[in-house]
Design a protein around this motif. Structure first.
Motif, short mmCIF file in Angstrom:
data_model
loop_
_atom_site.label_atom_id
_atom_site.label_comp_id
_atom_site.label_asym_id
_atom_site.label_seq_id
_atom_site.Cartn_x
_atom_site.Cartn_y
_atom_site.Cartn_z
N PRO A 285 0.84 -1.21 0.00
CA PRO A 285 0.00 0.00 0.00
C PRO A 285 0.87 1.25 0.00
CG PRO A 285 -0.71 -1.56 1.68
CD PRO A 285 0.60 -2.06 1.17
N SER A 286 0.40 2.27 -0.68
CA SER A 286 1.18 3.50 -0.78
C SER A 286 1.23 4.23 0.57
CB SER A 286 0.56 4.43 -1.83
OG SER A 286 1.35 5.59 -1.99
N VAL A 326 4.28 2.47 -8.41
CA VAL A 326 4.43 3.11 -7.10
C VAL A 326 3.86 4.53 -7.14
CG1 VAL A 326 6.09 4.03 -5.44
CG2 VAL A 326 6.40 1.74 -6.39
N PHE A 327 4.24 5.31 -8.15
CA PHE A 327 3.82 6.71 -8.18
C PHE A 327 2.37 6.88 -8.65
CE2 PHE A 327 7.61 8.58 -6.74
CZ PHE A 327 8.67 7.80 -7.20
N GLU A 328 1.88 5.93 -9.45
CA GLU A 328 0.46 5.97 -9.83
C GLU A 328 -0.42 5.69 -8.61
OE1 GLU A 328 -0.61 6.89 -12.80
OE2 GLU A 328 -2.71 6.68 -12.27
N LYS A 329 0.00 4.75 -7.77
CA LYS A 329 -0.76 4.45 -6.55
C LYS A 329 -0.72 5.64 -5.59
CE LYS A 329 -0.26 0.22 -4.80
NZ LYS A 329 0.39 -1.04 -4.40
N ALA A 330 0.42 6.33 -5.53
CA ALA A 330 0.52 7.52 -4.69
C ALA A 330 -0.42 8.61 -5.19
CB ALA A 330 1.96 8.03 -4.67
N ILE A 354 -14.37 2.89 -4.44
CA ILE A 354 -14.09 4.28 -4.86
C ILE A 354 -12.82 4.32 -5.70
CG2 ILE A 354 -13.38 6.56 -4.02
CD1 ILE A 354 -15.23 6.08 -1.58
N LYS A 355 -11.76 3.66 -5.21
CA LYS A 355 -10.50 3.65 -5.97
C LYS A 355 -10.69 3.02 -7.35
CE LYS A 355 -7.11 3.54 -2.18
NZ LYS A 355 -6.02 2.75 -1.53
N THR A 356 -11.44 1.93 -7.39
CA THR A 356 -11.66 1.24 -8.65
C THR A 356 -12.39 2.13 -9.65
OG1 THR A 356 -11.73 -0.90 -7.53
CG2 THR A 356 -12.72 -0.78 -9.73
N ALA A 357 -13.43 2.84 -9.17
CA ALA A 357 -14.20 3.73 -10.06
C ALA A 357 -13.34 4.85 -10.61
CB ALA A 357 -15.41 4.29 -9.30
N LEU A 358 -12.56 5.49 -9.72
CA LEU A 358 -11.70 6.59 -10.17
C LEU A 358 -10.62 6.10 -11.13
CD1 LEU A 358 -11.23 8.59 -6.84
CD2 LEU A 358 -12.54 9.29 -8.85
N LEU A 359 -10.06 4.93 -10.81
CA LEU A 359 -9.00 4.40 -11.65
C LEU A 359 -9.54 4.01 -13.03
CD1 LEU A 359 -5.99 3.90 -11.36
CD2 LEU A 359 -6.47 1.58 -10.63
N LYS A 360 -10.74 3.47 -13.08
CA LYS A 360 -11.34 3.12 -14.37
C LYS A 360 -11.58 4.37 -15.21
CE LYS A 360 -13.58 -1.28 -13.25
NZ LYS A 360 -14.88 -2.00 -13.10
N ASP A 361 -11.96 5.45 -14.53
CA ASP A 361 -12.18 6.72 -15.23
C ASP A 361 -10.86 7.23 -15.84
OD1 ASP A 361 -12.90 10.09 -14.60
OD2 ASP A 361 -14.05 8.84 -15.94
N TYR A 407 -2.78 -3.06 -14.05
CA TYR A 407 -2.10 -3.83 -13.01
C TYR A 407 -2.63 -3.46 -11.63
CZ TYR A 407 1.82 -6.03 -10.50
OH TYR A 407 2.58 -6.81 -9.68
N ILE A 408 -2.80 -2.16 -11.40
CA ILE A 408 -3.31 -1.70 -10.09
C ILE A 408 -4.76 -2.16 -9.90
CG2 ILE A 408 -3.80 0.31 -8.65
CD1 ILE A 408 -1.50 1.74 -10.10
N LEU A 409 -5.55 -2.11 -10.98
CA LEU A 409 -6.94 -2.60 -10.89
C LEU A 409 -6.96 -4.08 -10.49
CD1 LEU A 409 -8.71 -0.93 -13.96
CD2 LEU A 409 -9.31 -0.66 -11.54
N LYS A 410 -6.03 -4.85 -11.04
CA LYS A 410 -5.97 -6.27 -10.70
C LYS A 410 -5.61 -6.44 -9.23
CE LYS A 410 -4.44 -8.97 -13.85
NZ LYS A 410 -3.56 -9.69 -14.81
#
Length: 415
Positions: A285-286, A326-330, A354-361, A407-410
């Motif tokens: 986790p970041s 690392v920096f995308e998760k941050a 919430i993270k999944t929805a924002l990341l998909k966007d 990768y982060i979504l997975k």
């Protein structure tokens, strides 16, 4: 003078009372009594025609319920009409038609309630959808279908209206907050870009080429980490920023002396060690400390000789990939905490959602950018090796952004 439904008395025409009404004056004798009575009989015939026409209209039209108020008004007018005739059959005919209409209206309102309940379920299912364009069109169509659906029983009317309107408003409030947040963030991002351009100018004028180059690398990283702004505002800043940094690099390259060399085996061990460490950080986790360590690893990496053994190519790509993770998760952590101040208090399942929805966007935008880059690569083929290399680098960079987010979504899906 007498009439089956009235009489003349003292030169005035009276209608006999019916259905609990008293006798009442409906007119006066104008010429003679016979023609006066005939005039009021003809007025009654006109009323009979109105009742017959209304009955026919009800029979011939599908939307029968729309005639209810017209029927009620006509019946009320019959009770006060100045005419001579048997009003009771007309009133009874209208009463029968009213019963029929009330039955039809009740059936329709029951059907309307079922339709509106189904529309409420549709609204509920997509109230948190973040595909703003498509879902906005969906809700516009849904509202139109709601309006076209007739009324329901009064005892349910307020409840279904409030429920439906609250769901629609929920989506549009979410959309408004999202775009307001983007606009505010864009204003702050522009200030960051403007400040980086100022730093680039200062570095460009710095006499020491090495220090200028170090500053250039730092501010270029900061540029990449800065948020998005409208292209028309960002492009002029980028043009100046990139021009200044290119000049800084050219000057540094001219003055660059051959630095200390590393043994190929030693270099490979160092590359593998740094890659394994950054990969380990990408799996965690970041946090502020984790990002700090990642930056330190990158700094160590930059100190390595630029020319690396050919067998290190895959490892170098792996290092770039996991560094980006690392920096995308941050960045994602910064985004969710900026949008939801109480994010840390939410249940873990909701945090992941919430993270999944924002990341998909964010991913959807990167995929659009990737498609554009692929089209550009196919459509702009020129006889220039430099241009071809530039386009391939651009395509590779955008593809890596897409791969990183997938990768982060997975990772999130396995929590």
């Amino acid at each position: 003078m007498e009439h089956p439904y009235g009489y003349i008395k003292d030169n005035k025409v009276y209608l006999r009372g019916f259905l609990g009404q008293e006798d009442r004056v409906i007119g006066e004798v104008k010429e003679d009594e016979a023609s006066t009575l005939k005039y009021f009989e003809e007025r009654f015939e006109l009323l009979k025609e109105k009742v017959a026409k209304l009955k026919k209209d009800i029979e011939e039209n599908q939307n029968k319920g729309s005639f209810l108020m017209k029927l009620i008004h006509l019946r009320e007018s019959l009770m006060q009409s100045d005419a001579l005739g048997d009003f009771i059959p007309l009133i009874e005919e209208l009463n029968q038609q009213e019963e029929l209409l009330n039955e039809i209206i009740q059936v329709n309102r029951t059907k309307n309630l079922e339709v509106k309940k189904a529309l409420i379920l549709e609204a509920e299912a997509r109230k948190d959808d973040t595909d703003w364009k498509e879902t906005t069109e969906f809700y516009k169509d849904l509202k139109l279908r709601w309006i076209k659906t007739g009324p329901v029983d009064k005892e349910y009317q307020e409840e279904v209206e409030n429920t439906f309107n609250a769901l629609v408003q929920h989506f549009f409030e979410n959309r408004r907050h999202f775009f307001e947040g983007l606009a505010l963030q864009a204003e702050e991002n522009i200030k960051v870009y403007e400040a980086l351009v100022v730093q680039a100018r200062e570095a460009h004028d710095f006499p020491d080429a090495k220090i200028a180059f170090d500053i250039s690398k730092k501010i270029q990283r900061q540029w990449k980490e800065a948020g998005k702004v409208p292209a028309e505002k960002r492009q002029p800043l980028w043009d100046e920023f990139s021009r200044l940094n290119n000049r800084i690099f050219s000057r540094y390259k001219r003055t660059l002396q051959t630095g200390p060399q590393m043994n190929p085996r030693e270099l490979m061990r160092k590359v593998e060690t740094l890659t394994e460490e950054i990969k380990g950080l990408a799996a965690k986790p970041s946090s502020y400390e984790l990002v700090g360590r990642a930056k330190a690893i990158q700094e160590e990496w930059r100190k390595l000789p630029q020319r690396k053994p050919r067998e290190a190519n895959l490892i170098v790509r792996s290092f770039q990939f996991f560094s980006d993770i690392v920096f995308e998760k941050a960045f994602l952590e910064k985004l969710v905490h900026g949008k939801y101040p109480d994010f840390d208090e939410k249940p873990e399942s909701e945090q992941i959602q919430i993270k999944t929805a924002l990341l998909k966007d964010l991913l959807k935008r990167d995929q659009t950018e990737l498609e554009a880059a692929q089209n550009n690569t196919e459509n702009f083929r020129v006889q220039s090796a430099d241009f071809d290399i530039m386009m391939k680098k651009k395509l590779f960079a955008v593809k890596r952004k897409v791969d990183v987010k997938n990768y982060i979504l997975k990772q999130l899906s396995f929590k």
